[in-house]
Design a protein around this motif. Structure first.
Motif, PDB file in Angstrom:
ATOM      1  N   ALA A  60     -25.447  23.653   9.397  1.00 51.12           N
ATOM      2  CA  ALA A  60     -24.559  24.804   9.225  1.00 51.12           C
ATOM      3  C   ALA A  60     -25.344  25.988   8.681  1.00 51.12           C
ATOM      4  CB  ALA A  60     -23.414  24.444   8.282  1.00 51.12           C
ATOM      5  N   GLY A  61     -26.308  25.716   7.800  1.00 53.39           N
ATOM      6  CA  GLY A  61     -27.174  26.786   7.287  1.00 53.39           C
ATOM      7  C   GLY A  61     -28.044  27.374   8.379  1.00 53.39           C
ATOM      8  N   HIS A  62     -28.543  26.524   9.270  1.00 52.03           N
ATOM      9  CA  HIS A  62     -29.348  27.032  10.390  1.00 52.03           C
ATOM     10  C   HIS A  62     -28.503  27.963  11.268  1.00 52.03           C
ATOM     11  CE1 HIS A  62     -31.509  22.842  10.141  1.00 52.03           C
ATOM     12  NE2 HIS A  62     -31.678  23.574   9.052  1.00 52.03           N
ATOM     13  N   TYR A  63     -27.313  27.506  11.571  1.00 51.24           N
ATOM     14  CA  TYR A  63     -26.431  28.278  12.443  1.00 51.24           C
ATOM     15  C   TYR A  63     -26.062  29.624  11.814  1.00 51.24           C
ATOM     16  CZ  TYR A  63     -22.082  29.660  14.747  1.00 51.24           C
ATOM     17  OH  TYR A  63     -21.101  30.380  15.375  1.00 51.24           O
ATOM     18  N   GLU A  64     -25.713  29.619  10.542  1.00 50.10           N
ATOM     19  CA  GLU A  64     -25.338  30.865   9.879  1.00 50.10           C
ATOM     20  C   GLU A  64     -26.521  31.820   9.783  1.00 50.10           C
ATOM     21  OE1 GLU A  64     -22.378  32.031   8.903  1.00 50.10           O
ATOM     22  OE2 GLU A  64     -21.517  30.275   9.887  1.00 50.10           O
ATOM     23  N   ALA A  65     -27.713  31.272   9.559  1.00 44.23           N
ATOM     24  CA  ALA A  65     -28.904  32.125   9.499  1.00 44.23           C
ATOM     25  C   ALA A  65     -29.159  32.801  10.843  1.00 44.23           C
ATOM     26  CB  ALA A  65     -30.119  31.295   9.085  1.00 44.23           C
ATOM     27  N   VAL A  66     -29.018  32.041  11.919  1.00 42.78           N
ATOM     28  CA  VAL A  66     -29.207  32.613  13.252  1.00 42.78           C
ATOM     29  C   VAL A  66     -28.110  33.622  13.558  1.00 42.78           C
ATOM     30  CG1 VAL A  66     -29.215  32.090  15.721  1.00 42.78           C
ATOM     31  CG2 VAL A  66     -30.431  30.591  14.124  1.00 42.78           C
ATOM     32  N   ARG A  67     -26.883  33.264  13.248  1.00 43.22           N
ATOM     33  CA  ARG A  67     -25.742  34.141  13.547  1.00 43.22           C
ATOM     34  C   ARG A  67     -25.843  35.475  12.836  1.00 43.22           C
ATOM     35  NH1 ARG A  67     -20.261  34.881  12.147  1.00 43.22           N
ATOM     36  NH2 ARG A  67     -20.490  33.667  10.237  1.00 43.22           N
ATOM     37  N   HIS A  68     -26.427  35.488  11.639  1.00 43.74           N
ATOM     38  CA  HIS A  68     -26.563  36.727  10.870  1.00 43.74           C
ATOM     39  C   HIS A  68     -27.899  37.429  11.090  1.00 43.74           C
ATOM     40  CE1 HIS A  68     -23.081  35.021   8.740  1.00 43.74           C
ATOM     41  NE2 HIS A  68     -22.822  36.262   8.391  1.00 43.74           N
ATOM     42  N   GLY A  69     -28.641  37.001  12.091  1.00 46.62           N
ATOM     43  CA  GLY A  69     -29.866  37.716  12.440  1.00 46.62           C
ATOM     44  C   GLY A  69     -31.035  37.464  11.516  1.00 46.62           C
ATOM     45  N   VAL A  70     -31.016  36.357  10.783  1.00 51.82           N
ATOM     46  CA  VAL A  70     -32.120  36.062   9.860  1.00 51.82           C
ATOM     47  C   VAL A  70     -33.348  35.582  10.616  1.00 51.82           C
ATOM     48  CG1 VAL A  70     -32.861  34.599   7.931  1.00 51.82           C
ATOM     49  CG2 VAL A  70     -30.537  35.524   7.984  1.00 51.82           C
ATOM     50  N   GLY A  71     -33.155  34.786  11.656  1.00 47.57           N
ATOM     51  CA  GLY A  71     -34.292  34.252  12.386  1.00 47.57           C
ATOM     52  C   GLY A  71     -33.871  33.436  13.592  1.00 47.57           C
ATOM     53  N   ILE A  72     -34.792  32.589  14.048  1.00 47.45           N
ATOM     54  CA  ILE A  72     -34.609  31.762  15.231  1.00 47.45           C
ATOM     55  C   ILE A  72     -34.597  30.305  14.809  1.00 47.45           C
ATOM     56  CG2 ILE A  72     -35.608  31.128  17.470  1.00 47.45           C
ATOM     57  CD1 ILE A  72     -37.083  33.838  17.403  1.00 47.45           C
TER      58      ILE A  72
END
Length: 297
Positions: A223-235
């Motif tokens: 869920a942390g990976h998904y939220e990071a990607v969704r908010h433009g943090v990374g890939i």
């Protein structure tokens, strides 16, 4: 002297959590319930319940005893010619499911509605974990795993295959350098599991993509990976059953990066005949069949 009939009292009390409710269901007074539980605890030489504000809770010793009580119950029902599909369509009790975090949060839990409709008295506990030793405690009724365990004391079957792809948000791709090869990823922020706690071989993906690279953002749940990607943090590598459902996410290196992994359905041998376990196992297959991004068995 030990009598298996006392297991019936343990089973009902474990389901209701209250002496008063158990006495009503069994058609006896509360004193009888208390006496039967005390007798069973004496016979077993261990405390089987802890009494708390929220009711009577099974101890570890009590929880180990429940499957045997349920097995006896199922055998008696079969002997009487009853089946869960005809005489008693709605199951009760509790099923504990261990599952990887992605499958548990994004596939299993959203798919439990049908189980609730069919079995409103059945309680489901979903514990998510992505570690190699998830099965060592054996504190589960059904497990979904990324690694195929030894079948020595469990029944193992293939549940589904799924694909992982690299995903980034449209905003991230618009504001960062273009990516045309795997080597270009060295210039981008990667998101993945915490290296120190990742001991599941099928998820050691970045080691193969970039042998000398490392995820700059690390979190121990998908869920942390998904939220990071969704908010433009990374890939991040995400299962397609997550990434493909979000219109704002874009697959990166679509032709070069796709990794197939499998989920395995695991049930302790002594529980395989229990009606509640069979019901959840069947439900898991149904949930997988309904998901277009999972390939059943």
């Amino acid at each position: 002297m030990f009598t298996s009939d006392n297991l019936r009292f343990l089973l009902e009390l474990s389901r209701t959590g209250r002496i008063s409710d158990t006495s009503k269901r069994l058609g006896v007074d509360q004193t009888t319930v208390s006496r039967r539980i005390s007798r069973l605890e004496k016979d077993m030489g261990a405390r089987l319940f802890d009494r708390g504000v929220s009711g009577w809770q099974l101890t570890e010793a009590g929880r180990r005893l429940v499957p045997y009580a349920e097995s006896i119950e199922s055998t008696l029902l079969s002997a009487l010619g009853e089946t869960t599909a005809s005489a008693s369509p709605s199951l009760n009790g509790t099923v504990r499911i261990l599952t990887p975090d992605g499958f548990g949060a994004f596939v299993l839990v959203p798919g439990l509605r049908s189980v609730r409709v069919r079995h409103p008295d059945l309680y489901t506990e979903v514990l998510t974990s992505t570690t190699h030793d998830v099965l060592t405690g054996r504190d589960f009724d059904v497990a979904v795993t990324l690694e195929r365990p030894s079948p020595r004391s469990v029944v193992v079957s293939k549940l589904a295959d799924y694909n992982l792809r690299l995903y980034a948000s449209r905003r991230y791709l618009e504001t960062h350098e273009s990516i045309s090869s795997v080597d270009d990823l060295r210039h981008h922020t990667l998101v993945w599991y915490v290296d120190a706690f990742l001991d599941v071989e099928p998820l050691r993906i970045l080691d193969r993509i970039l042998p000398t690279g490392r995820a700059q953002i690390q979190t121990n749940n998908i869920a942390g990976h998904y939220e990071a990607v969704r908010h433009g943090v990374g890939i991040a590598p995400l299962p397609t059953y997550i990434g493909a459902t979000d219109d704002d996410l874009v697959p990166v290196l679509r032709d070069e990066f796709v990794i197939r992994r499998s989920y395995w359905l695991v049930v302790p041998r002594e529980l395989i005949r229990l009606a509640r376990v069979r019901a959840i196992s069947d439900a898991l297959h149904e949930i997988v069949d309904r998901n277009p991004d999972l390939r059943a068995r």
